[in-house]
Motif scaffolding. Structure first.
Motif, short mmCIF file in Angstrom:
data_model
loop_
_atom_site.label_atom_id
_atom_site.label_comp_id
_atom_site.label_asym_id
_atom_site.label_seq_id
_atom_site.Cartn_x
_atom_site.Cartn_y
_atom_site.Cartn_z
N ASP A 139 0.85 -1.19 0.00
CA ASP A 139 0.00 0.00 0.00
C ASP A 139 0.89 1.24 0.00
N LEU A 140 0.54 2.18 -0.84
CA LEU A 140 1.35 3.40 -0.99
C LEU A 140 0.56 4.63 -0.60
N PHE A 141 1.26 5.55 0.06
CA PHE A 141 0.76 6.91 0.29
C PHE A 141 1.89 7.87 -0.06
N LYS A 142 1.56 8.91 -0.81
CA LYS A 142 2.59 9.85 -1.24
C LYS A 142 2.00 11.25 -1.26
N PHE A 143 2.81 12.24 -0.85
CA PHE A 143 2.39 13.64 -0.97
C PHE A 143 3.51 14.44 -1.61
N ASN A 144 3.14 15.58 -2.16
CA ASN A 144 4.09 16.42 -2.86
C ASN A 144 3.63 17.87 -2.72
N VAL A 145 4.50 18.74 -2.19
CA VAL A 145 4.24 20.18 -2.08
C VAL A 145 5.16 20.87 -3.07
N ASN A 146 4.60 21.64 -4.00
CA ASN A 146 5.40 22.09 -5.14
C ASN A 146 5.07 23.49 -5.59
N VAL A 147 5.95 24.03 -6.43
CA VAL A 147 5.69 25.26 -7.19
C VAL A 147 5.88 24.92 -8.66
N GLY A 148 5.11 25.56 -9.53
CA GLY A 148 5.20 25.20 -10.94
C GLY A 148 4.66 26.26 -11.86
N THR A 149 4.69 25.95 -13.14
CA THR A 149 4.20 26.86 -14.18
C THR A 149 3.46 26.06 -15.23
N LEU A 150 2.51 26.71 -15.88
CA LEU A 150 1.72 26.12 -16.96
C LEU A 150 1.76 27.08 -18.13
N LEU A 151 2.13 26.60 -19.31
CA LEU A 151 2.36 27.45 -20.47
C LEU A 151 1.42 27.08 -21.60
N TYR A 152 0.81 28.10 -22.21
CA TYR A 152 -0.03 27.96 -23.42
C TYR A 152 0.66 28.71 -24.56
N PRO A 153 1.52 28.04 -25.34
CA PRO A 153 2.35 28.77 -26.31
C PRO A 153 1.68 29.09 -27.64
N PHE A 154 0.56 28.45 -27.96
CA PHE A 154 -0.02 28.61 -29.29
C PHE A 154 -1.21 29.57 -29.24
N ARG A 155 -1.12 30.68 -30.00
CA ARG A 155 -2.19 31.66 -30.05
C ARG A 155 -2.81 31.77 -31.44
N SER A 156 -2.00 31.62 -32.48
CA SER A 156 -2.46 31.92 -33.83
C SER A 156 -3.29 30.81 -34.45
N VAL A 157 -3.09 29.55 -34.04
CA VAL A 157 -3.83 28.42 -34.61
C VAL A 157 -4.93 28.02 -33.64
N PRO A 158 -6.22 28.21 -34.00
CA PRO A 158 -7.31 27.96 -33.05
C PRO A 158 -7.32 26.55 -32.47
N VAL A 159 -7.06 25.53 -33.29
CA VAL A 159 -7.15 24.16 -32.80
C VAL A 159 -6.05 23.84 -31.79
N LEU A 160 -4.96 24.61 -31.78
CA LEU A 160 -3.85 24.36 -30.86
C LEU A 160 -3.87 25.24 -29.62
N ARG A 161 -4.84 26.13 -29.51
CA ARG A 161 -4.86 27.04 -28.36
C ARG A 161 -5.04 26.31 -27.04
N GLY A 162 -5.63 25.13 -27.03
CA GLY A 162 -5.82 24.40 -25.79
C GLY A 162 -4.63 23.58 -25.36
N VAL A 163 -3.59 23.46 -26.21
CA VAL A 163 -2.41 22.67 -25.86
C VAL A 163 -1.61 23.40 -24.79
#
Length: 257
Positions: A139-163
């Motif tokens: 049986d496993l228990f795990k925790f993680n306290v973190n800092v991070g970033t999330l990047l949305y690099p695509f603006r010009s192509v509508p279908v890729l805006r959610g990547v």
């Protein structure tokens, strides 16, 4: 003389009336023209301001960010233990659920900076290298306290805006318990080490309102666990314990940005 005077008076009256009529007519046209110019100016200004505000709010807004995720998490790893009298090596594979929450700031809908916490629980196998089919339920228990970033690099192509791409680094604790080999109905601590978790992720989101998005995420985490000297439940003496582990996750999320 009286006739001449009457004629002069009539001529002066007509001249004065014509002058007055001409002046009043010019003033009326000028006022009407000014009213038209004013209305055109007002409507033009309102239209321009409306367009700029709507464009800015839809594409480049910043604000409060939060995200909640849950899904499947699978941990793999190897454990080495060495004491004065004995050695032990094992590997483990554990599958279970993971829950995450992040809170931070969204900047121009281009990227987000956040503080997050992760919790994972699961069950699987803890298998010894030195025995044939020598596996224990784990049986496993795990925790993680973190800092991070999330990047949305695509603006010009509508279908890729959610990547989106993300990364985080944080402090974690990983704990694995197995049934005791010495006492019935008791458990031994097979692994309890702190470490540093480096997580990378790839995801896709769909906007469901002006601020709320739903998405899916795949992540891969390296677990750099710190070796310790501690008393091991199974070996019953001070033991050097070291381990390495990694995990993969497939999750669903809801996000405000």
């Amino acid at each position: 003389m009286k006739k001449i005077a009457i004629v002069l008076l009539l001529a002066m009256q007509q001249a004065f009336a014509g002058s007055t009529y001409s002046t009043e007519g010019y003033g009326y046209e000028e006022v009407e023209e000014n009213v038209d110019d004013s209305e055109e100016s007002v409507y033009g200004t309102v239209h321009k301001k409306t367009y700029v505000t709507e464009n800015a709010s839809n594409e480049y807004r910043s604000g409060f960010f939060w995200r909640m995720t849950t899904g499947l998490n699978i941990d793999f790893g190897d454990v080495w233990k060495e004491s004065y009298k004995s050695k032990e090596a094992a590997d483990f594979s554990v599958a279970g659920d993971i829950f995450s929450f992040q809170i931070g700031a969204n900047l121009k809908r281009l990227y987000a900076l956040y503080f997050g916490v992760d919790f994972a629980v699961g069950s699987g196998d803890y298998c010894f290298y030195s025995y044939d089919d020598g596996c224990l339920e784990a049986d496993l228990f795990k925790f993680n306290v973190n800092v991070g970033t999330l990047l949305y690099p695509f603006r010009s192509v509508p279908v890729l805006r959610g990547v989106n791409f993300g990364a985080s680094v944080g402090f974690e604790g990983e704990f694995i318990t197995v049934p005791s080999t010495r006492y019935r109905d008791e458990t031994d601590m097979a692994l309890d080490l702190p470490g540093v978790a480096l997580k990378t992720e790839l995801g896709y989101t769909w906007d469901v309102s002006r601020r709320i998005s739903l998405g899916v995420e795949f992540n891969f985490t390296f677990n750099f666990l710190i070796s310790l000297n501690e008393e091991d439940d199974r070996l019953g003496e001070d033991t050097d314990v070291s381990a390495e582990a990694y995990s993969i996750g497939i999750l669903f999320n809801i996000m405000h940005r």
